[in-house]
Design a protein around this motif. Structure first.
Motif, PDB file in Angstrom:
ATOM      1  N   ALA A 222       0.667  -1.174   0.029  1.00 51.44           N
ATOM      2  CA  ALA A 222       0.110   0.041   0.116  1.00 51.44           C
ATOM      3  C   ALA A 222       0.928   1.345  -0.147  1.00 51.44           C
ATOM      4  O   ALA A 222       1.929   1.042   0.491  1.00 51.44           O
ATOM      5  CB  ALA A 222      -1.164  -0.002   1.270  1.00 51.44           C
ATOM      6  N   THR A 223       0.304   2.223  -0.609  1.00 46.28           N
ATOM      7  CA  THR A 223       1.237   3.523  -0.520  1.00 46.28           C
ATOM      8  C   THR A 223       0.579   4.698   0.354  1.00 46.28           C
ATOM      9  O   THR A 223      -0.817   4.396   0.775  1.00 46.28           O
ATOM     10  CB  THR A 223       0.929   4.077  -2.278  1.00 46.28           C
ATOM     11  N   ASP A 224       1.518   5.590   0.631  1.00 48.61           N
ATOM     12  CA  ASP A 224       1.260   6.487   1.636  1.00 48.61           C
ATOM     13  C   ASP A 224       0.179   7.589   0.976  1.00 48.61           C
ATOM     14  O   ASP A 224       0.522   8.217  -0.005  1.00 48.61           O
ATOM     15  CB  ASP A 224       2.302   7.511   2.122  1.00 48.61           C
ATOM     16  N   LYS A 225      -1.023   7.798   1.519  1.00 50.06           N
ATOM     17  CA  LYS A 225      -1.944   8.633   1.014  1.00 50.06           C
ATOM     18  C   LYS A 225      -1.653  10.067   0.955  1.00 50.06           C
ATOM     19  O   LYS A 225      -1.944  10.905   0.186  1.00 50.06           O
ATOM     20  CB  LYS A 225      -3.376   8.498   1.733  1.00 50.06           C
ATOM     21  N   HIS A 226      -0.899  10.496   2.161  1.00 51.88           N
ATOM     22  CA  HIS A 226      -0.209  11.728   2.246  1.00 51.88           C
ATOM     23  C   HIS A 226       0.641  12.244   1.171  1.00 51.88           C
ATOM     24  O   HIS A 226       0.595  13.178   0.431  1.00 51.88           O
ATOM     25  CB  HIS A 226       0.199  11.758   3.438  1.00 51.88           C
ATOM     26  N   ASP A 227       1.653  11.302   0.798  1.00 54.88           N
ATOM     27  CA  ASP A 227       2.571  11.387  -0.498  1.00 54.88           C
ATOM     28  C   ASP A 227       1.736  11.365  -1.604  1.00 54.88           C
ATOM     29  O   ASP A 227       2.174  12.358  -2.464  1.00 54.88           O
ATOM     30  CB  ASP A 227       3.283  10.349  -0.340  1.00 54.88           C
ATOM     31  N   TRP A 228       0.861  10.746  -1.874  1.00 52.49           N
ATOM     32  CA  TRP A 228       0.085  10.847  -2.879  1.00 52.49           C
ATOM     33  C   TRP A 228      -0.439  11.825  -3.216  1.00 52.49           C
ATOM     34  O   TRP A 228      -0.600  12.594  -4.463  1.00 52.49           O
ATOM     35  CB  TRP A 228      -0.876   9.489  -2.913  1.00 52.49           C
ATOM     36  N   LYS A 229      -1.453  12.542  -1.999  1.00 52.44           N
ATOM     37  CA  LYS A 229      -2.058  13.804  -2.447  1.00 52.44           C
ATOM     38  C   LYS A 229      -0.876  14.722  -2.754  1.00 52.44           C
ATOM     39  O   LYS A 229      -1.205  15.896  -3.305  1.00 52.44           O
ATOM     40  CB  LYS A 229      -2.684  14.077  -1.169  1.00 52.44           C
ATOM     41  N   ARG A 230       0.224  14.772  -2.122  1.00 49.63           N
ATOM     42  CA  ARG A 230       1.314  15.932  -2.324  1.00 49.63           C
ATOM     43  C   ARG A 230       1.624  15.937  -3.782  1.00 49.63           C
ATOM     44  O   ARG A 230       1.909  16.865  -4.375  1.00 49.63           O
ATOM     45  CB  ARG A 230       2.573  15.626  -1.443  1.00 49.63           C
ATOM     46  N   VAL A 231       2.005  14.700  -4.138  1.00 46.02           N
ATOM     47  CA  VAL A 231       2.514  14.444  -5.671  1.00 46.02           C
ATOM     48  C   VAL A 231       1.281  14.952  -6.612  1.00 46.02           C
ATOM     49  O   VAL A 231       1.398  15.803  -7.465  1.00 46.02           O
ATOM     50  CB  VAL A 231       2.783  13.088  -6.253  1.00 46.02           C
ATOM     51  N   ALA A 232      -0.027  14.660  -6.249  1.00 45.68           N
ATOM     52  CA  ALA A 232      -1.166  14.895  -7.129  1.00 45.68           C
ATOM     53  C   ALA A 232      -1.266  16.537  -7.250  1.00 45.68           C
ATOM     54  O   ALA A 232      -1.298  17.074  -8.156  1.00 45.68           O
ATOM     55  CB  ALA A 232      -2.402  14.412  -6.668  1.00 45.68           C
ATOM     56  N   ALA A 233      -0.970  17.245  -5.974  1.00 50.40           N
ATOM     57  CA  ALA A 233      -1.373  18.632  -6.038  1.00 50.40           C
ATOM     58  C   ALA A 233      -0.173  19.359  -6.654  1.00 50.40           C
ATOM     59  O   ALA A 233      -0.603  20.419  -7.159  1.00 50.40           O
ATOM     60  CB  ALA A 233      -1.271  19.021  -4.310  1.00 50.40           C
ATOM     61  N   THR A 234       1.121  18.698  -6.621  1.00 51.51           N
ATOM     62  CA  THR A 234       2.079  19.454  -7.343  1.00 51.51           C
ATOM     63  C   THR A 234       1.864  19.320  -8.887  1.00 51.51           C
ATOM     64  O   THR A 234       2.132  20.311  -9.531  1.00 51.51           O
ATOM     65  CB  THR A 234       3.369  18.774  -7.065  1.00 51.51           C
ATOM     66  N   VAL A 235       1.498  18.170  -9.362  1.00 50.62           N
ATOM     67  CA  VAL A 235       1.247  18.014 -10.795  1.00 50.62           C
ATOM     68  C   VAL A 235       0.086  18.906 -11.082  1.00 50.62           C
ATOM     69  O   VAL A 235       0.104  19.644 -12.201  1.00 50.62           O
ATOM     70  CB  VAL A 235       0.992  16.366 -11.133  1.00 50.62           C
ATOM     71  N   ASP A 236      -1.102  18.888 -10.635  1.00 54.12           N
ATOM     72  CA  ASP A 236      -2.063  19.437 -10.781  1.00 54.12           C
ATOM     73  C   ASP A 236      -1.931  21.073 -10.971  1.00 54.12           C
ATOM     74  O   ASP A 236      -1.999  21.536 -12.278  1.00 54.12           O
ATOM     75  CB  ASP A 236      -3.333  19.258  -9.671  1.00 54.12           C
ATOM     76  N   ALA A 237      -1.250  21.611 -10.098  1.00 53.73           N
ATOM     77  CA  ALA A 237      -0.774  23.177 -10.046  1.00 53.73           C
ATOM     78  C   ALA A 237       0.043  23.403 -11.196  1.00 53.73           C
ATOM     79  O   ALA A 237      -0.010  24.249 -11.867  1.00 53.73           O
ATOM     80  CB  ALA A 237      -0.083  23.396  -8.903  1.00 53.73           C
ATOM     81  N   ALA A 238       0.869  22.558 -11.800  1.00 53.90           N
ATOM     82  CA  ALA A 238       1.908  22.753 -12.648  1.00 53.90           C
ATOM     83  C   ALA A 238       1.209  22.674 -14.105  1.00 53.90           C
ATOM     84  O   ALA A 238       1.386  23.321 -14.987  1.00 53.90           O
ATOM     85  CB  ALA A 238       3.119  21.831 -12.777  1.00 53.90           C
ATOM     86  N   VAL A 239       0.347  21.571 -14.270  1.00 53.53           N
ATOM     87  CA  VAL A 239      -0.485  21.402 -15.476  1.00 53.53           C
ATOM     88  C   VAL A 239      -1.193  22.599 -15.709  1.00 53.53           C
ATOM     89  O   VAL A 239      -1.443  22.916 -16.799  1.00 53.53           O
ATOM     90  CB  VAL A 239      -1.178  19.985 -15.419  1.00 53.53           C
ATOM     91  N   ARG A 240      -2.088  22.950 -14.954  1.00 48.18           N
ATOM     92  CA  ARG A 240      -3.016  23.890 -14.825  1.00 48.18           C
ATOM     93  C   ARG A 240      -2.367  25.279 -15.132  1.00 48.18           C
ATOM     94  O   ARG A 240      -2.866  26.187 -15.916  1.00 48.18           O
ATOM     95  CB  ARG A 240      -3.882  24.176 -13.751  1.00 48.18           C
ATOM     96  N   HIS A 241      -1.404  25.580 -14.327  1.00 51.44           N
ATOM     97  CA  HIS A 241      -0.547  26.835 -14.962  1.00 51.44           C
ATOM     98  C   HIS A 241      -0.152  26.844 -16.307  1.00 51.44           C
ATOM     99  O   HIS A 241      -0.175  27.978 -17.071  1.00 51.44           O
ATOM    100  CB  HIS A 241       0.609  27.108 -14.002  1.00 51.44           C
ATOM    101  N   ALA A 242       0.438  25.715 -16.763  1.00 49.46           N
ATOM    102  CA  ALA A 242       1.120  25.699 -18.120  1.00 49.46           C
ATOM    103  C   ALA A 242       0.001  25.281 -19.211  1.00 49.46           C
ATOM    104  O   ALA A 242       0.165  25.927 -20.431  1.00 49.46           O
ATOM    105  CB  ALA A 242       2.128  24.629 -18.342  1.00 49.46           C
ATOM    106  N   HIS A 243      -1.122  24.756 -19.036  1.00 48.83           N
ATOM    107  CA  HIS A 243      -2.233  24.455 -20.189  1.00 48.83           C
ATOM    108  C   HIS A 243      -3.601  24.885 -19.258  1.00 48.83           C
ATOM    109  O   HIS A 243      -4.343  24.002 -19.140  1.00 48.83           O
ATOM    110  CB  HIS A 243      -1.956  23.143 -20.246  1.00 48.83           C
ATOM    111  N   PRO A 244      -3.620  25.903 -19.289  1.00 47.23           N
ATOM    112  CA  PRO A 244      -4.983  26.667 -18.458  1.00 47.23           C
ATOM    113  C   PRO A 244      -6.313  26.045 -19.083  1.00 47.23           C
ATOM    114  O   PRO A 244      -7.523  26.165 -18.560  1.00 47.23           O
ATOM    115  CB  PRO A 244      -4.953  28.154 -18.120  1.00 47.23           C
ATOM    116  N   ALA A 245      -6.284  25.805 -20.504  1.00 50.15           N
ATOM    117  CA  ALA A 245      -7.495  25.352 -21.104  1.00 50.15           C
ATOM    118  C   ALA A 245      -7.832  24.213 -20.830  1.00 50.15           C
ATOM    119  O   ALA A 245      -9.049  23.584 -21.339  1.00 50.15           O
ATOM    120  CB  ALA A 245      -7.217  25.694 -22.637  1.00 50.15           C
ATOM    121  N   LEU A 246      -7.103  23.182 -20.027  1.00 49.89           N
ATOM    122  CA  LEU A 246      -7.419  22.015 -20.052  1.00 49.89           C
ATOM    123  C   LEU A 246      -8.585  21.549 -19.173  1.00 49.89           C
ATOM    124  O   LEU A 246      -8.828  22.301 -18.314  1.00 49.89           O
ATOM    125  CB  LEU A 246      -6.374  21.026 -19.562  1.00 49.89           C
ATOM    126  N   ALA A 247      -9.496  20.769 -19.554  1.00 48.65           N
ATOM    127  CA  ALA A 247     -10.586  20.167 -18.610  1.00 48.65           C
ATOM    128  C   ALA A 247     -10.206  19.676 -17.253  1.00 48.65           C
ATOM    129  O   ALA A 247      -8.984  18.952 -17.193  1.00 48.65           O
ATOM    130  CB  ALA A 247     -11.487  19.398 -19.286  1.00 48.65           C
TER     131      ALA A 247
END
Length: 428
Positions: A222-247
């Protein structure tokens, strides 16, 4: 005695059988309580058989109309044969206009018709007979799944652009957003693939070097949920900033892909490498204070002894023990140094721990006297620090990870305050 009178030879399209001298339509639909397919039959006439033989579109329309009746039967109920036979003449023998009118009044299974090539635009306009002119006997289940996914998104108000759709196909999540994402460049139109790869590259750069550790409290894989959320939030912010038109659906899919791949790398990392503090233990950072033997126990009286001259560190051995033993009814684990009379007890269900020190030997057969102090723990990372510190220096080494509260009632109040703080202000 059951004989097949007519079949189209493949898939789940209903067949006509003769059973005890009677013509019946037989179809598989739904599942029973054991998840095995259910089979239903109902009587048909010679005129109905003639249409089924010669007219594939009408055959498929009948199937679509009967499937909701099968669903209504559930896992063990009987098919409503009267309702099924009442559909025969209106679907198979009526004029196209009357069939269209019927399908505007009754429930029917849209996905079956789409899988067999029905024109989706005509179906949406209620022209079912015209829609079935393009019908084929071989189903395309992917076509039906993708249409169903588009309808679900439309119900949520989600509109995908061409790049959104391409990215979701690249991750394998266009039709099923909950499936584990993969990299499927062959599923993307070649003209859109470079744009897709630019988005993926943005996500990769954002989470480069990040890790999602294992959480032995939920098993050895099993993986650490806190780590998973941290990676997801980092990727989410970067992708939204660079590609704001994505759904939003697209951004979540890219984050899911990055988290899944990061977690896979962690699962394939040996436990010893997964715990940096354990590696420090192995290197002897604890010096002369390091433990020579420790006893691990759980709430089910399982025991395991770790020795310093063994092949693995105390931390790695303990977390493997937790991964093998932890369960919903087994969430209290203890590490003891019997020689020094001290230990630490971890309460995974409560995000807390207790350090226990012997302060007096028992006399006349009585139990020793212990000092018990409690502390709140911040997730798996907090537990790992406690375990590693205790393995190096015992209860004294735990002091920086407090405060350690000796009064149980006071500790309960502290835990209640934290729980209320996490919930946020109450709404009146």
């Amino acid at each position: 005695m059951r004989d097949i009178v007519f079949t189209r030879g493949s898939g789940w399209i209903p067949v006509v059988i003769r059973e005890d001298g009677e013509l019946r339509l037989m179809l598989g639909a739904g599942a029973d309580a054991n998840h095995d397919p259910r089979t239903f039959t109902f009587p048909v006439g010679e005129a109905h058989l003639a249409v089924v033989r010669e007219d594939l579109p009408r055959h498929l329309l009948l199937w679509s109309a009967v499937l909701p009746l099968c669903a209504a039967a559930g896992t063990r109920g009987p098919l409503d044969e009267d309702a099924a036979t009442a559909l025969l003449d209106p679907v198979l023998l009526a004029s196209p206009a009357d069939v269209d009118a019927l399908f505007r009044r009754i429930p029917w299974d849209r996905s079956r018709l789409i899988a067999h090539g029905a024109d989706i635009d005509l179906l949406e306009r209620g022209e079912v007979c015209a829609a079935m002119r393009s019908a084929t006997g071989t189903p395309d289940e992917k076509r039906a799944r993708e249409h169903h996914a588009r309808r679900r998104r439309a119900e949520r108000g989600v509109v995908l652009g061409p790049l959104d759709a391409a990215i979701l196909r690249y991750t394998g999540q266009y039709a099923h957003g909950g499936t584990v994402p993969r990299r499927l460049p062959g599923a993307v139109d070649a003209t859109l693939l470079p744009e897709v790869m630019r988005v993926i590259a943005t996500a990769e750069r954002a989470c480069a070097g990040m890790r999602i550790g294992l959480d032995p409290r939920r098993g050895n894989r099993a993986t650490d949920k806190h780590d998973w959320k941290r990676v997801a939030a980092t990727v989410d912010a970067a992708v939204r900033h660079a590609h704001p038109a994505l759904a939003d659906d697209t951004v979540r899919s890219v984050s899911f892909l990055m988290c899944s791949e990061t977690a896979d790398r962690s699962r394939n990392t040996p436990a010893e490498e997964d715990d940096a503090e354990a590696a420090a233990d192995r290197a002897g950072r604890g010096g002369s204070e390091g433990k020579t033997a420790l006893l691990f126990t759980d709430d089910k009286d399982a025991r395991r002894t770790w020795l310093r001259d063994g092949p693995r560190s105390a931390s790695a051995e303990f977390w493997q023990f937790v991964g093998e033993r932890s369960a919903a009814d087994n969430e209290v684990f203890t590490i003891e140094d019997e020689e020094r009379g001290e230990g630490i007890q971890l309460h995974f269900y409560a995000d807390s721990a207790a350090r226990i020190t012997t302060v007096g030997e028992g006399e006349g057969g009585s139990d020793p006297a212990y000092r018990v102090e409690y502390s709140l723990v911040d997730g798996l990372g907090g537990y790992r620090k406690l375990v590693s510190a205790f393995a190096r220096g015992g209860c004294a080494a735990l002091e920086p990870y407090g405060p350690w509260i000796p009064d149980a009632a006071e500790f309960e109040r502290a835990r209640r305050r934290r729980r209320e703080a996490r919930r946020g202000p109450s709404r009146k």
